[in-house]
Scaffold this active site. Structure first.
Site, PDB file in Angstrom:
ATOM      1  N   LYS A   1       2.739  -7.962   2.313  1.00  0.00           N
ATOM      2  CA  LYS A   1       3.009  -8.715   1.087  1.00  0.00           C
ATOM      3  C   LYS A   1       4.516  -8.735   0.894  1.00  0.00           C
ATOM      4  CE  LYS A   1      -1.247  -7.179  -1.160  1.00  0.00           C
ATOM      5  NZ  LYS A   1      -1.797  -6.245  -2.144  1.00  0.00           N
TER       6      LYS A   1
ATOM      7  N   ARG B   1     -13.350   3.132  -1.428  1.00  0.00           N
ATOM      8  CA  ARG B   1     -13.176   4.594  -1.465  1.00  0.00           C
ATOM      9  C   ARG B   1     -14.056   5.174  -2.573  1.00  0.00           C
ATOM     10  NH1 ARG B   1      -6.819   4.353  -2.276  1.00  0.00           N
ATOM     11  NH2 ARG B   1      -7.024   2.109  -2.082  1.00  0.00           N
TER      12      ARG B   1
ATOM     13  N   GLU C   1       4.438  -4.497  -9.584  1.00  0.00           N
ATOM     14  CA  GLU C   1       5.047  -3.449  -8.752  1.00  0.00           C
ATOM     15  C   GLU C   1       6.255  -3.985  -7.994  1.00  0.00           C
ATOM     16  OE1 GLU C   1       1.018  -3.276  -7.706  1.00  0.00           O
ATOM     17  OE2 GLU C   1       1.048  -1.111  -7.370  1.00  0.00           O
TER      18      GLU C   1
ATOM     19  N   ASN D   1       5.751  -4.930   0.977  1.00  0.00           N
ATOM     20  CA  ASN D   1       4.654  -3.987   0.779  1.00  0.00           C
ATOM     21  C   ASN D   1       3.743  -4.159   1.985  1.00  0.00           C
ATOM     22  OD1 ASN D   1       2.452  -2.526  -0.002  1.00  0.00           O
ATOM     23  ND2 ASN D   1       2.064  -3.656  -1.893  1.00  0.00           N
TER      24      ASN D   1
ATOM     25  N   GLY E   1      -7.771  -0.610  -5.139  1.00  0.00           N
ATOM     26  CA  GLY E   1      -7.581   0.816  -5.410  1.00  0.00           C
ATOM     27  C   GLY E   1      -7.627   0.961  -6.930  1.00  0.00           C
TER      28      GLY E   1
ATOM     29  N   GLU F   1      -7.011  -6.876 -15.206  1.00  0.00           N
ATOM     30  CA  GLU F   1      -6.387  -8.057 -15.820  1.00  0.00           C
ATOM     31  C   GLU F   1      -7.350  -9.227 -15.936  1.00  0.00           C
ATOM     32  OE1 GLU F   1      -2.842  -8.970 -13.484  1.00  0.00           O
ATOM     33  OE2 GLU F   1      -2.286  -6.855 -13.528  1.00  0.00           O
TER      34      GLU F   1
ATOM     35  N   HIS G   1      -5.370   1.294 -14.078  1.00  0.00           N
ATOM     36  CA  HIS G   1      -5.005   0.365 -12.997  1.00  0.00           C
ATOM     37  C   HIS G   1      -6.270   0.156 -12.171  1.00  0.00           C
ATOM     38  CE1 HIS G   1      -2.204  -1.131  -9.688  1.00  0.00           C
ATOM     39  NE2 HIS G   1      -3.368  -1.014  -9.077  1.00  0.00           N
TER      40      HIS G   1
ATOM     41  N   GLY H   1      -7.937  -2.075  -9.530  1.00  0.00           N
ATOM     42  CA  GLY H   1      -7.832  -3.118  -8.514  1.00  0.00           C
ATOM     43  C   GLY H   1      -8.695  -2.693  -7.355  1.00  0.00           C
TER      44      GLY H   1
ATOM     45  N   GLY I   1      -5.935  -6.180 -10.571  1.00  0.00           N
ATOM     46  CA  GLY I   1      -6.883  -7.290 -10.342  1.00  0.00           C
ATOM     47  C   GLY I   1      -8.105  -7.292 -11.246  1.00  0.00           C
TER      48      GLY I   1
ATOM     49  N   MET J   1     -15.221  -7.017  -6.944  1.00  0.00           N
ATOM     50  CA  MET J   1     -15.885  -6.930  -8.250  1.00  0.00           C
ATOM     51  C   MET J   1     -16.434  -8.283  -8.701  1.00  0.00           C
ATOM     52  SD  MET J   1     -16.905  -4.988 -10.630  1.00  0.00           S
ATOM     53  CE  MET J   1     -16.137  -3.381 -10.717  1.00  0.00           C
ATOM     54  N   ARG J   2     -15.736  -9.376  -8.352  1.00  0.00           N
ATOM     55  CA  ARG J   2     -16.229 -10.698  -8.765  1.00  0.00           C
ATOM     56  C   ARG J   2     -17.613 -10.955  -8.203  1.00  0.00           C
ATOM     57  NH1 ARG J   2     -10.598 -13.162  -6.946  1.00  0.00           N
ATOM     58  NH2 ARG J   2     -11.035 -11.524  -5.454  1.00  0.00           N
TER      59      ARG J   2
END
Ligand code: ADP
Length: 404
Positions: A16, A240, A378, A9, A211, A330, A207, A209, A327, A283-284
């Site tokens: 990745k 974004r 994924e 990826n 994104g 979860e 989803h 994360g 991310g 976000m953390r």
């Protein structure tokens, strides 16, 4: 034939990778997962084994681009899996265009077709294709399979695919494609086992994360998603903005005199949580921060998520299940709680103890729709596609040539 499948990826500054052992059936065991971050600036590689234990790896200081990143990864994999052979490389490719409703074996024709889609995803597609080219050079005999983030959404009905501009522009590929399809396909594939009560019903998958998007599933089939023509649309994301009034974009050009490149950078890299908070796209960090900008960024992220659930409920005609993944989905009990609170009007009732504990099912028994946390995978979806496609391709060849 060897026994290992490599999944790649490749992004603008990261590669990745994951290695799976090909076995009979769908659940190929993961052997290693890792990444090289900071390609082009300060490259660093990390990798973990199947139990999540960090592996010792050589410094990635020589890595400059996709080609040398792959050389580095393949060199390290060779030293780790001495005798074993790579039987295939599966790639995540963001855009399959209007044609590909499933994965494709990479051929020169497919590659040139995918190159023509670069203008549709200028910040992702070129890096995905660079990894394919690098792998073809370094492992010329090994089949490569491209797996697309758009394929799972080819089931969208005509109205949902529409970009409501003059019809002639549709012929130039202007339509809503949808993305994060490999993640949604994986979730849909495990629902019958993990959440059989809802698998055949109306499910919204969030989803969330770096994104972020949502997908409406009817009996496991995608009928709508929050992304559109590009992966800029829909929810507020790390950098974004998600949906904005198109008049804003016109004003950036005409009123503020910005260039196309400046607008592109603004929309892909400087907006969303980062732009609103002026602090971070993580976000953390925003959850921990007391600043007004961080509060507003998180509030806007949650506001848009709740709004999108309402919109997707209208498409589905109701909701039987809500699934959080990726991310943030979860790992953040706070985000899940706030979104579920905003969905109280749907009869959704969160079991806060289960939410804090990170349980798989986090709604109460009385909740009108059940709520779930299901880790996405994924890479495994790509490995499965790669295995299935090559098995089907091999069978077709044997049939054509008559050989066993
Ligand atoms: P991608 O694959 O698109 O890079 P991920 O799905 O890995 O993104 O999600 C990354 C994001 O998940 C990070 O930017 C971070 O904001 C968020 N995240 C990870 N762990 C947590 C956590 N414990 N609480 C809140 N957010 C988290």
């Amino acid at each position: 034939m060897g026994e290992l499948a490599l999944v790649l990826n490749s992004g603008s500054s990261s590669l990745k990778f994951a290695v799976f052992r090909a076995v009979a059936g769908d659940d190929w065991p993961l052997l290693v997962r890792g990444n090289i971050q900071g390609i082009g600036t300060a490259p660093q590689m990390s990798a973990h084994d199947q139990d999540g234990a960090a592996l010792s790896i050589p410094p990635a200081t020589q890595v400059r681009d996709a080609q040398s990143a792959l050389t580095h990864v393949l060199g390290w994999l060779r030293s780790r899996f001495a005798a074993a052979d790579l039987f295939a490389v599966g790639h995540r490719v963001v855009h399959g265009g209007p044609r590909h409703a499933g994965p494709a074996l990479v051929t020169p024709e497919v590659l040139s077709e995918l190159r023509a889609l670069v203008p549709f995803a200028p910040l992702h597609q070129p890096y995905n294709l660079a990894a394919i080219e690098a792998a073809a050079q370094q492992r010329p005999g090994v089949p490569q399979v491209a797996c697309f983030d758009t394929s799972f959404h080819r089931s969208l009905p005509a109205v949902a695919r529409l970009v409501p501009l003059p019809a002639a522009l549709g012929e130039k590929g202007l339509q809503r494609y949808g993305f994060h399809g490999l993640s949604y396909e994986y979730i849909a594939s495990v629902l019958p086992r993990v959440a059989p009560q809802i698998a055949a019903g109306r499910v919204i998958v969030a989803h969330l994360g770096s994104g972020a998007s949502m997908c409406a599933l009817r009996a496991g089939v995608s009928v709508e998603n929050s992304f559109g023509f590009t992966a800029l649309d829909g929810l507020c994301m790390g950098t974004r903005p998600g949906s904005v009034d198109p008049g804003v974009i016109l004003y950036l050009f005409q009123g503020l005199g910005m260039s196309a490149k400046e607008v592109e950078t603004l929309l892909y890299k400087k907006s969303g949580l980062l732009g609103i908070s002026g602090l971070s796209n993580d976000m953390r960090e925003l959850e921990r921060s007391e600043t007004a900008g961080a509060r507003l960024a998180v509030d806007y992220f949650l506001y848009r998520a709740a709004q999108e659930i309402g919109a997707l409920c209208a498409v589905l005609g109701g909701i039987d299940g809500l699934v959080f993944t990726a991310g943030i989905g979860e790992n953040s009990p706070y985000v899940r709680r706030r979104i579920c609170q905003a969905c109280a009007w749907l009869g959704i009732e969160l079991d806060e103890a289960a939410n804090q504990a990170g349980a798989t099912r986090i709604s109460t028994a009385a909740s009108a729709a059940s709520v779930w946390v299901i880790p996405t995978n994924e890479e495994l979806m790509i490995a499965r596609h790669t295995g299935r496609l090559l098995a089907a391709d091999g069978a077709a060849r044997r049939q054509r040539t008559g050989s066993p």
